[in-house]
Write an enzyme that holds these catalytic residues in place. Sequence first.
Site, PDB file in Angstrom:
ATOM      1  N   PRO A  74     -17.120  -0.250 -12.009  1.00 23.61           N
ATOM      2  CA  PRO A  74     -17.325   0.912 -11.136  1.00 23.61           C
ATOM      3  C   PRO A  74     -16.222   1.968 -11.171  1.00 23.61           C
ATOM      4  O   PRO A  74     -15.498   2.180 -10.195  1.00 23.61           O
ATOM      5  CB  PRO A  74     -17.447   0.276  -9.753  1.00 23.61           C
ATOM      6  CG  PRO A  74     -16.563  -0.927  -9.834  1.00 23.61           C
ATOM      7  CD  PRO A  74     -16.723  -1.452 -11.237  1.00 23.61           C
ATOM      8  N   CYS A  75     -16.118   2.679 -12.289  1.00 22.43           N
ATOM      9  CA  CYS A  75     -15.114   3.734 -12.400  1.00 22.43           C
ATOM     10  C   CYS A  75     -15.381   4.878 -11.426  1.00 22.43           C
ATOM     11  O   CYS A  75     -14.473   5.650 -11.096  1.00 22.43           O
ATOM     12  CB  CYS A  75     -15.053   4.262 -13.828  1.00 22.43           C
ATOM     13  SG  CYS A  75     -16.633   4.805 -14.511  1.00 22.43           S
TER      14      CYS A  75
END
Length: 295
Positions: free
Chosen positions: A255-256
């Site tokens: 989850p950047c």
Amino acid sequence: MPCLNPAEDPVDARRHRAIAAAIRHLVDHWQDQPGLDELAAVAGMSPFHFQRLFTQWAGISPKRFLQFLTLDNAKRLLAENQSVLDVALDVGLSGPSRLHDLFVACEAMTPGEYKALGGGLTIRWGLHPTPFGPSLVAATERGVCWLSFAEEEDGRDALAEMAAAWPAARLVEDADATRPVAARAFRWDGSAGGEPLRLLMKGTNFQIKVWEALLRIPSGAVVSYEDVARAIGQPTAMRAVGAAVGRNPVCVLIPCHRVIQKSGIIHNYRYGIPRKRALLAWEQGHALPEDEAAA
């Protein structure tokens, strides 16, 4: 030429396109506070059916979703979660991490495999409709190695980017093989259960260290680039951390999008700031207690 697999349920595909159109409108016009009738018209549905479909997917109403798109909300989240990454790293898989929630098992390629650029690997890929736009998913026998969004409806741009990252691999179009991954990533089935979802990560040691830190950011939370740098033990490496975040090959699952500026500003997402805002709002909706989500 890639295309959305005809085996995809046409009803689901239409619903995803409707939700995607509404989300784009919400993100582009959030300052105008669009109402239910306006959003339903954009989605091509009646207000009643749109409200029901959107709430079923997002876990919250369109009105509540809109509240999560504001800068003030991002600042509040950041303030509330200042130490969330440190805590998550301390407790590991026993804590409230994305890694634990999605039962993700990670494997990093060896230096030799990294240099081989995918040589000897068969990568199966498929293009799937999602509420955030078409998504290209690719996987080897050892795990998911790619998840991205396509800007072009036929997915040619996403396929070209993926092929460039794995130039020596054998690429096989096989949407049936990748559909379960897309379903897990975007919770189409309403559940994250099942067998562990394996990821195969190809990157430098530093990049993999950053990506592993991202996996421990809880869904519904955000952290700053400084937080990530501190968590990996290199507090002055914010610029390098930002570069590694931007090179993440498996978006959503790694989850950047949960990393923002310490000022609360949401920026620098390779698939567009509007999509980053929408992903964060969606996760916050699902993270709410039932009584708050119904408000």
